[in-house]
Design a protein around this motif. Sequence first.
Motif, PDB file in Angstrom:
ATOM      1  N   LYS A   1       2.461   0.668   1.087  1.00  0.00           N
ATOM      2  CA  LYS A   1       2.682   0.398  -0.336  1.00  0.00           C
ATOM      3  C   LYS A   1       2.508   1.669  -1.147  1.00  0.00           C
ATOM      4  CE  LYS A   1       1.340  -4.445  -0.881  1.00  0.00           C
ATOM      5  NZ  LYS A   1       0.337  -5.326  -1.510  1.00  0.00           N
ATOM      6  N   GLU A   2       1.492   2.436  -0.835  1.00  0.00           N
ATOM      7  CA  GLU A   2       1.226   3.680  -1.549  1.00  0.00           C
ATOM      8  C   GLU A   2       2.362   4.673  -1.322  1.00  0.00           C
ATOM      9  OE1 GLU A   2      -0.812   5.461  -4.378  1.00  0.00           O
ATOM     10  OE2 GLU A   2      -1.451   3.564  -3.503  1.00  0.00           O
ATOM     11  N   GLU A   3       2.823   4.786  -0.097  1.00  0.00           N
ATOM     12  CA  GLU A   3       3.929   5.684   0.218  1.00  0.00           C
ATOM     13  C   GLU A   3       5.199   5.247  -0.512  1.00  0.00           C
ATOM     14  OE1 GLU A   3       5.539   9.054   1.835  1.00  0.00           O
ATOM     15  OE2 GLU A   3       3.459   8.394   1.938  1.00  0.00           O
TER      16      GLU A   3
ATOM     17  N   GLN B   1       9.279   6.017  -4.782  1.00  0.00           N
ATOM     18  CA  GLN B   1       9.952   5.500  -5.976  1.00  0.00           C
ATOM     19  C   GLN B   1       9.761   6.447  -7.151  1.00  0.00           C
ATOM     20  OE1 GLN B   1      12.130   3.428  -5.916  1.00  0.00           O
ATOM     21  NE2 GLN B   1      11.715   1.929  -4.356  1.00  0.00           N
ATOM     22  N   LEU B   2       8.565   6.979  -7.296  1.00  0.00           N
ATOM     23  CA  LEU B   2       8.291   7.920  -8.379  1.00  0.00           C
ATOM     24  C   LEU B   2       9.123   9.189  -8.200  1.00  0.00           C
ATOM     25  CD1 LEU B   2       6.664   8.540 -10.911  1.00  0.00           C
ATOM     26  CD2 LEU B   2       4.862   9.431  -9.443  1.00  0.00           C
ATOM     27  N   SER B   3       9.225   9.676  -6.986  1.00  0.00           N
ATOM     28  CA  SER B   3      10.026  10.869  -6.712  1.00  0.00           C
ATOM     29  C   SER B   3      11.494  10.620  -7.026  1.00  0.00           C
ATOM     30  CB  SER B   3       9.892  11.286  -5.244  1.00  0.00           C
ATOM     31  OG  SER B   3       8.586  11.698  -4.971  1.00  0.00           O
TER      32      SER B   3
ATOM     33  N   LYS C   1      -6.743  -7.516  11.905  1.00  0.00           N
ATOM     34  CA  LYS C   1      -6.313  -7.872  10.559  1.00  0.00           C
ATOM     35  C   LYS C   1      -6.629  -6.747   9.581  1.00  0.00           C
ATOM     36  CE  LYS C   1      -6.986 -11.164   6.842  1.00  0.00           C
ATOM     37  NZ  LYS C   1      -7.833 -12.198   6.271  1.00  0.00           N
ATOM     38  N   MET C   2      -7.815  -6.174   9.699  1.00  0.00           N
ATOM     39  CA  MET C   2      -8.198  -5.072   8.819  1.00  0.00           C
ATOM     40  C   MET C   2      -7.265  -3.879   9.011  1.00  0.00           C
ATOM     41  SD  MET C   2     -12.380  -5.261   8.967  1.00  0.00           S
ATOM     42  CE  MET C   2     -12.533  -3.569   8.467  1.00  0.00           C
ATOM     43  N   LYS C   3      -6.904  -3.584  10.252  1.00  0.00           N
ATOM     44  CA  LYS C   3      -6.005  -2.470  10.547  1.00  0.00           C
ATOM     45  C   LYS C   3      -4.628  -2.723   9.938  1.00  0.00           C
ATOM     46  CE  LYS C   3      -4.429   1.188  12.688  1.00  0.00           C
ATOM     47  NZ  LYS C   3      -4.147   2.256  11.773  1.00  0.00           N
ATOM     48  N   VAL C   4      -4.126  -3.936  10.074  1.00  0.00           N
ATOM     49  CA  VAL C   4      -2.819  -4.285   9.518  1.00  0.00           C
ATOM     50  C   VAL C   4      -2.849  -4.169   7.994  1.00  0.00           C
ATOM     51  CG1 VAL C   4      -1.212  -6.206   9.158  1.00  0.00           C
ATOM     52  CG2 VAL C   4      -2.085  -5.723  11.452  1.00  0.00           C
ATOM     53  N   GLU C   5      -3.925  -4.635   7.381  1.00  0.00           N
ATOM     54  CA  GLU C   5      -4.043  -4.545   5.927  1.00  0.00           C
ATOM     55  C   GLU C   5      -4.110  -3.090   5.463  1.00  0.00           C
ATOM     56  OE1 GLU C   5      -7.407  -7.036   5.117  1.00  0.00           O
ATOM     57  OE2 GLU C   5      -6.184  -8.857   5.072  1.00  0.00           O
ATOM     58  N   GLU C   6      -4.809  -2.246   6.209  1.00  0.00           N
ATOM     59  CA  GLU C   6      -4.868  -0.822   5.867  1.00  0.00           C
ATOM     60  C   GLU C   6      -3.481  -0.190   5.982  1.00  0.00           C
ATOM     61  OE1 GLU C   6      -7.760   0.992   8.402  1.00  0.00           O
ATOM     62  OE2 GLU C   6      -9.436  -0.054   7.473  1.00  0.00           O
ATOM     63  N   ASP C   7      -2.778  -0.525   7.053  1.00  0.00           N
ATOM     64  CA  ASP C   7      -1.430   0.007   7.239  1.00  0.00           C
ATOM     65  C   ASP C   7      -0.505  -0.458   6.116  1.00  0.00           C
ATOM     66  OD1 ASP C   7      -2.265   1.250   9.557  1.00  0.00           O
ATOM     67  OD2 ASP C   7      -1.342  -0.214  10.905  1.00  0.00           O
ATOM     68  N   ARG C   8      -0.629  -1.721   5.728  1.00  0.00           N
ATOM     69  CA  ARG C   8       0.186  -2.264   4.637  1.00  0.00           C
ATOM     70  C   ARG C   8      -0.102  -1.525   3.338  1.00  0.00           C
ATOM     71  NH1 ARG C   8      -1.943  -7.508   2.601  1.00  0.00           N
ATOM     72  NH2 ARG C   8      -3.280  -5.978   1.633  1.00  0.00           N
ATOM     73  N   ASP C   9      -1.370  -1.304   3.062  1.00  0.00           N
ATOM     74  CA  ASP C   9      -1.749  -0.598   1.846  1.00  0.00           C
ATOM     75  C   ASP C   9      -1.213   0.839   1.852  1.00  0.00           C
ATOM     76  OD1 ASP C   9      -3.024  -2.895   0.994  1.00  0.00           O
ATOM     77  OD2 ASP C   9      -5.038  -2.180   1.508  1.00  0.00           O
ATOM     78  N   ASP C  10      -1.271   1.487   3.022  1.00  0.00           N
ATOM     79  CA  ASP C  10      -0.726   2.845   3.134  1.00  0.00           C
ATOM     80  C   ASP C  10       0.779   2.848   2.868  1.00  0.00           C
ATOM     81  OD1 ASP C  10      -3.249   3.789   3.750  1.00  0.00           O
ATOM     82  OD2 ASP C  10      -2.868   3.945   5.914  1.00  0.00           O
TER      83      ASP C  10
END
Length: 52
Positions: A32-34, A39-41, A21-30
């Motif tokens: 989202k950041e990407e 979107q900014l670009s 679960k922690m790994k999936v949440e980290e991947d999700r956060d990554d």
Amino acid sequence: MHLRLDADVQKLEAEKLRKEKMKVEEDRDDLKEEYKKIQLSRKKAGLGKTSE
């Protein structure tokens, strides 16, 4: 004794699930950041606007 083994197995499975679960949440956060960076670009480049 049998109940103790079952409890140990359940604890190990629960710990494995927590780690997954922690790994999936980290991947999700990554992701989202990407997405935010992309979107900014796009916004800076003026992409996504319709021309008339």
